[in-house]
Design a protein around this motif. Structure first.
Motif, PDB file in Angstrom:
ATOM      1  N   ALA A 177       0.776  -0.632  -0.337  1.00 23.27           N
ATOM      2  CA  ALA A 177       0.212   0.100  -0.216  1.00 23.27           C
ATOM      3  C   ALA A 177       0.921   1.119   0.041  1.00 23.27           C
ATOM      4  O   ALA A 177       0.159   2.410  -0.504  1.00 23.27           O
ATOM      5  N   PHE A 178       2.217   1.285   0.562  1.00 25.43           N
ATOM      6  CA  PHE A 178       3.249   2.133   0.795  1.00 25.43           C
ATOM      7  C   PHE A 178       4.238   2.565  -0.681  1.00 25.43           C
ATOM      8  O   PHE A 178       5.521   3.095  -0.664  1.00 25.43           O
ATOM      9  N   SER A 179       3.229   1.984  -1.700  1.00 22.50           N
ATOM     10  CA  SER A 179       4.129   1.752  -2.873  1.00 22.50           C
ATOM     11  C   SER A 179       6.273   2.851  -3.104  1.00 22.50           C
ATOM     12  O   SER A 179       5.678   3.740  -3.167  1.00 22.50           O
ATOM     13  N   SER A 180       6.916   2.082  -3.015  1.00 20.96           N
ATOM     14  CA  SER A 180       8.050   3.042  -3.443  1.00 20.96           C
ATOM     15  C   SER A 180       8.068   2.929  -4.619  1.00 20.96           C
ATOM     16  O   SER A 180       8.988   4.182  -5.537  1.00 20.96           O
ATOM     17  N   ARG A 182       5.637   2.662  -6.439  1.00 24.38           N
ATOM     18  CA  ARG A 182       4.270   4.243  -7.105  1.00 24.38           C
ATOM     19  C   ARG A 182       5.104   4.631  -6.918  1.00 24.38           C
ATOM     20  O   ARG A 182       4.398   6.105  -7.692  1.00 24.38           O
ATOM     21  N   ARG A 183       5.295   5.499  -5.736  1.00 20.79           N
ATOM     22  CA  ARG A 183       6.110   6.749  -6.146  1.00 20.79           C
ATOM     23  C   ARG A 183       6.799   7.382  -6.828  1.00 20.79           C
ATOM     24  O   ARG A 183       6.417   9.408  -7.464  1.00 20.79           O
ATOM     25  N   GLU A 184       7.742   6.832  -7.628  1.00 18.25           N
ATOM     26  CA  GLU A 184       8.073   7.398  -8.859  1.00 18.25           C
ATOM     27  C   GLU A 184       7.002   7.682  -9.783  1.00 18.25           C
ATOM     28  O   GLU A 184       7.469   8.160 -10.715  1.00 18.25           O
ATOM     29  N   PHE A 185       6.379   6.442  -9.790  1.00 19.56           N
ATOM     30  CA  PHE A 185       4.947   7.143 -11.091  1.00 19.56           C
ATOM     31  C   PHE A 185       4.544   8.128 -10.615  1.00 19.56           C
ATOM     32  O   PHE A 185       4.262   9.248 -11.312  1.00 19.56           O
ATOM     33  N   LEU A 186       4.619   8.874  -9.577  1.00 23.54           N
ATOM     34  CA  LEU A 186       4.069  10.412  -8.829  1.00 23.54           C
ATOM     35  C   LEU A 186       4.893  11.515  -9.995  1.00 23.54           C
ATOM     36  O   LEU A 186       4.055  12.197  -9.637  1.00 23.54           O
ATOM     37  N   LYS A 187       6.028  11.214  -9.806  1.00 27.04           N
ATOM     38  CA  LYS A 187       6.743  11.863 -10.439  1.00 27.04           C
ATOM     39  C   LYS A 187       6.359  12.316 -11.924  1.00 27.04           C
ATOM     40  O   LYS A 187       7.360  12.908 -12.180  1.00 27.04           O
ATOM     41  N   LYS A 188       5.767  11.365 -12.905  1.00 24.97           N
ATOM     42  CA  LYS A 188       5.587  11.697 -14.516  1.00 24.97           C
ATOM     43  C   LYS A 188       3.821  12.039 -14.365  1.00 24.97           C
ATOM     44  O   LYS A 188       3.126  11.728 -13.847  1.00 24.97           O
ATOM     45  N   ASN A 189       3.837  12.644 -15.455  1.00 22.16           N
ATOM     46  CA  ASN A 189       2.517  13.835 -16.224  1.00 22.16           C
ATOM     47  C   ASN A 189       1.815  12.263 -16.130  1.00 22.16           C
ATOM     48  O   ASN A 189       2.009  11.051 -16.461  1.00 22.16           O
ATOM     49  N   ALA A 190       0.478  12.653 -15.997  1.00 23.43           N
ATOM     50  CA  ALA A 190      -0.786  11.806 -16.150  1.00 23.43           C
ATOM     51  C   ALA A 190      -1.118  10.190 -14.986  1.00 23.43           C
ATOM     52  O   ALA A 190      -1.040   9.427 -16.230  1.00 23.43           O
ATOM     53  N   PHE A 191       0.297  10.420 -14.571  1.00 25.06           N
ATOM     54  CA  PHE A 191      -0.570   9.174 -13.606  1.00 25.06           C
ATOM     55  C   PHE A 191      -1.941   9.546 -12.609  1.00 25.06           C
ATOM     56  O   PHE A 191      -1.520  10.855 -11.969  1.00 25.06           O
ATOM     57  N   ASN A 192      -2.818   9.486 -12.339  1.00 24.30           N
ATOM     58  CA  ASN A 192      -4.044   9.663 -11.937  1.00 24.30           C
ATOM     59  C   ASN A 192      -3.553   8.786 -10.483  1.00 24.30           C
ATOM     60  O   ASN A 192      -3.436   7.595 -10.005  1.00 24.30           O
ATOM     61  N   TYR A 193      -3.735   9.199  -8.976  1.00 31.81           N
ATOM     62  CA  TYR A 193      -3.853   8.927  -7.812  1.00 31.81           C
ATOM     63  C   TYR A 193      -4.510   9.492  -6.842  1.00 31.81           C
ATOM     64  O   TYR A 193      -5.059  10.631  -6.942  1.00 31.81           O
ATOM     65  N   GLN A 194      -5.182   8.365  -6.365  1.00 34.76           N
ATOM     66  CA  GLN A 194      -6.064   8.712  -5.309  1.00 34.76           C
ATOM     67  C   GLN A 194      -5.787   8.278  -3.773  1.00 34.76           C
ATOM     68  O   GLN A 194      -6.020   6.432  -4.021  1.00 34.76           O
ATOM     69  N   GLN A 195      -5.817   8.591  -2.658  1.00 32.83           N
ATOM     70  CA  GLN A 195      -5.255   7.671  -1.330  1.00 32.83           C
ATOM     71  C   GLN A 195      -6.445   8.262  -0.412  1.00 32.83           C
ATOM     72  O   GLN A 195      -7.017   9.458  -0.348  1.00 32.83           O
ATOM     73  N   CYS A 308       7.919  -1.134 -16.250  1.00 32.02           N
ATOM     74  CA  CYS A 308       7.100  -1.427 -15.563  1.00 32.02           C
ATOM     75  C   CYS A 308       5.827  -1.727 -15.028  1.00 32.02           C
ATOM     76  O   CYS A 308       4.586  -0.824 -15.299  1.00 32.02           O
ATOM     77  N   VAL A 309       5.395  -2.515 -14.380  1.00 32.70           N
ATOM     78  CA  VAL A 309       4.108  -1.930 -13.873  1.00 32.70           C
ATOM     79  C   VAL A 309       3.628  -2.536 -11.691  1.00 32.70           C
ATOM     80  O   VAL A 309       4.729  -2.826 -11.250  1.00 32.70           O
ATOM     81  N   LEU A 310       2.810  -2.003 -12.068  1.00 32.75           N
ATOM     82  CA  LEU A 310       2.403  -2.053 -10.583  1.00 32.75           C
ATOM     83  C   LEU A 310       1.283  -3.295  -9.919  1.00 32.75           C
ATOM     84  O   LEU A 310      -0.236  -3.012 -11.226  1.00 32.75           O
ATOM     85  N   ASP A 313      -1.402  -4.328  -3.679  1.00 33.27           N
ATOM     86  CA  ASP A 313      -1.863  -3.246  -3.047  1.00 33.27           C
ATOM     87  C   ASP A 313      -0.715  -2.078  -3.587  1.00 33.27           C
ATOM     88  O   ASP A 313      -1.327  -1.494  -3.182  1.00 33.27           O
ATOM     89  N   ALA A 314      -0.196  -2.791  -4.154  1.00 27.19           N
ATOM     90  CA  ALA A 314       0.645  -0.937  -4.439  1.00 27.19           C
ATOM     91  C   ALA A 314       0.151  -0.727  -6.250  1.00 27.19           C
ATOM     92  O   ALA A 314       0.012   0.697  -5.821  1.00 27.19           O
ATOM     93  N   GLY A 315      -1.250  -1.745  -5.891  1.00 26.98           N
ATOM     94  CA  GLY A 315      -2.142  -0.720  -7.562  1.00 26.98           C
ATOM     95  C   GLY A 315      -2.977  -0.327  -6.871  1.00 26.98           C
ATOM     96  O   GLY A 315      -3.524   0.523  -7.313  1.00 26.98           O
ATOM     97  N   HIS A 316      -3.894  -1.071  -5.858  1.00 30.96           N
ATOM     98  CA  HIS A 316      -5.596  -1.130  -5.498  1.00 30.96           C
ATOM     99  C   HIS A 316      -4.960  -1.425  -4.008  1.00 30.96           C
ATOM    100  O   HIS A 316      -5.509  -2.658  -3.636  1.00 30.96           O
ATOM    101  N   ALA A 317      -4.727  -0.846  -3.309  1.00 28.62           N
ATOM    102  CA  ALA A 317      -5.094  -0.478  -1.855  1.00 28.62           C
ATOM    103  C   ALA A 317      -6.250  -0.690  -1.619  1.00 28.62           C
ATOM    104  O   ALA A 317      -6.777   0.373  -1.774  1.00 28.62           O
ATOM    105  N   VAL A 318      -7.258  -1.996  -0.842  1.00 26.33           N
ATOM    106  CA  VAL A 318      -8.539  -1.885  -0.465  1.00 26.33           C
ATOM    107  C   VAL A 318      -8.577  -1.476   0.743  1.00 26.33           C
ATOM    108  O   VAL A 318      -7.761  -2.298   1.978  1.00 26.33           O
ATOM    109  N   VAL A 319     -10.160  -1.185   1.716  1.00 22.92           N
ATOM    110  CA  VAL A 319      -9.943  -1.846   2.982  1.00 22.92           C
ATOM    111  C   VAL A 319     -10.283  -3.069   3.177  1.00 22.92           C
ATOM    112  O   VAL A 319     -10.716  -3.506   2.089  1.00 22.92           O
ATOM    113  N   PRO A 320     -10.326  -3.481   3.970  1.00 27.24           N
ATOM    114  CA  PRO A 320     -10.220  -5.336   4.202  1.00 27.24           C
ATOM    115  C   PRO A 320     -11.469  -5.575   4.261  1.00 27.24           C
ATOM    116  O   PRO A 320     -11.614  -6.466   4.321  1.00 27.24           O
TER     117      PRO A 320
END
Ligand code: FAD
Length: 394
Positions: A177-180, A182-195, A308-310, A313-320
């Motif tokens: 869920a706290f993927s490192s 994924r953190r690299e993806f956040l630096k790129k354009n056109a990456f949608n992210y919601q936490q 690279c692919v996620l 939980d790195a791609g889709h962490a969900v509540v349990p």
């Protein structure tokens, strides 16, 4: 197919794959890729779970369902897991007056979900990778950064502090869920992210075995104490204990400061659980560690370039609350494998199609899991007209 190193006309070469994270999904992903003949290296932050102490604060057991079973079957491990798992054929509801009623999952064909130990599952998956000479496991390796779009990842050895760089044809980010990655993806354009952090947390308690070594409650159910704004659940373990999880708003956790307050709270809301857990153990376990946060992540796309692919939980962490986090992560492995069947080793095709086809289901599981908390803690016990009203009030 397979002739001259092709599948369906696509090239089919052996790839160097770096799997970041050797948890449940990472170790299964390594098996899926290793089975295909790729050279896989798993980089795991922690020490080898097979020799490590049990980590406190992480769910001890999980419900394994069809999605997860399919992915395990594909690497020959389904039967082993089912033999270890304890089937749960329905929910057993604990009412506040001490009565219990059963709601079967399936009235016709007796289907079940299976309670499995997280540590056991992870250990079996890791041990299974050792059968493949083309899978290499590296523990104590923490990803510290990299140029994931180029297939480059940096690691630090947590015991020697030595740095290491991996250059791979494909990086599979399975670091939770706290993927490192994924953190690299956040630096790129056109990456949608919601936490999203929900306002409820969880805390684990334990019901020990009976004096005769047997279970203190009927074993083949997922037990639920629905109490409207909060709930408690219990899943059986192989050693005849129960892992009990209390889900509740943090303000309720914070309001319980002493053992007297705790016992009063349990006498009011979960009276039948006190003799099962035992007063002393209840107090000890409740105050051992603070309630843990619960978080959900939606993002899109799941890949960068063809490198690279996620997944998991790195791609889709969900509540349990839907019991599908691990299962959905296991299903990611099945889907990736099918795309390798379709496109050989053409990573551009594979990753594009993975991102395009996976996000809708992954986001849906995320939403269903949020909804199912209300179902489990409240609606499960309501007559249909009250059920409808509660849904309208949401
Ligand atoms: P993780 O299990 O988080 O594994 C990630 C791995 O990556 C870890 O080993 C970690 O050490 C490693 N890592 C992290 N950072 C780095 C780094 N920088 N470098 C290298 N390695 C790194 N799911 C179900 O299907 N059924 C259930 O019943 C269920 N119950 C749950 C109950 C609770 C209370 C909770 C919290 C979750 C539950 N889940 C359940 C969800 C399930 O736990 C997760 O979906 C599952 O663990 C995801 O697996 P993963 O491998 O993607 O991530």
């Amino acid at each position: 197919n397979g002739k001259n190193g092709t599948i369906n006309g696509y090239k089919n070469e052996s790839l160097n794959i770096a799997v970041v994270g050797g948890g449940l999904v990472g170790s299964l992903a390594a098996l899926h890729m290793g089975k295909r003949g790729h050279n896989v290296t798993v980089y795991e932050y922690r020490e080898d779970i097979r020799t490590a102490e049990l980590v406190i604060g992480r769910s001890i057991n999980l419900a394994l369902s069809v999605r997860g079973r399919t992915a395990l079957r594909e690497v020959g491990l389904e039967d082993k897991m089912l033999k270890h798992g304890i089937p749960m054929y329905g929910r057993m509801i604990h009412n506040i007056d001490g009565t219990r009623n059963v709601i079967p999952y399936d009235r016709n064909s007796n289907q079940a979900i299976y309670s499995v130990g997280r540590k056991y599952l992870n250990e079996i998956l890791i041990t299974a990778t050792e059968k493949y000479p083309n899978i290499n496991l590296k523990f104590n390796k923490k990803m510290s950064g990299g140029k994931v779009e180029k297939g480059e990842v940096h690691f630090v050895d947590t015991s020697t502090q030595q740095e290491e760089t991996a250059n791979a044809d494909l990086i599979i980010g399975c670091d939770g869920a706290f993927s490192s990655v994924r953190r690299e993806f956040l630096k790129k354009n056109a990456f949608n992210y919601q936490q999203i952090y929900i306002e409820h947390g969880y805390l684990e308690l334990c019901i020990p075995p009976a004096k005769d070594g047997e279970f203190l409650m009927p074993a083949n159910y997922l037990h639920i104490w629905p109490r409207g704004k909060f709930m408690m659940i219990a899943l059986p373990n192989q050693d005849r204990t129960w892992t009990v999880t209390l889900f509740m708003p943090f303000e309720n956790f914070d309001s319980i400061k002493s053992s007297d307050e705790l016992l009063k709270f349990f006498e009011t809301f979960f009276p039948d659980s006190i003799p099962l857990i035992g007063e002393e153990r209840l107090v000890k376990d409740f105050f051992k560690i603070p309630a843990q946060h619960l978080m959900a992540v939606k993002c899109r796309p799941y890949h960068i370039s063809s490198k690279c692919v996620l997944i998991g939980d790195a791609g889709h962490a969900v509540v349990p609350f839907y019991g599908q986090g691990m299962n959905a992560g296991f299903e990611d492995c099945t889907i990736l494998s099918r795309l390798f069947n379709k496109y050989g080793s053409d990573l551009e095709k594979i990753l594009n199609e993975y991102s395009e086809t996976r996000w809708e289901d992954a986001h849906a599981v995320c939403d269903l899991a949020m909804y199912n908390y209300i179902e489990m803690r409240d609606l499960v016990n309501k007559k249909s007209f009250l059920f409808r009203k509660a849904v309208d009030d949401l």
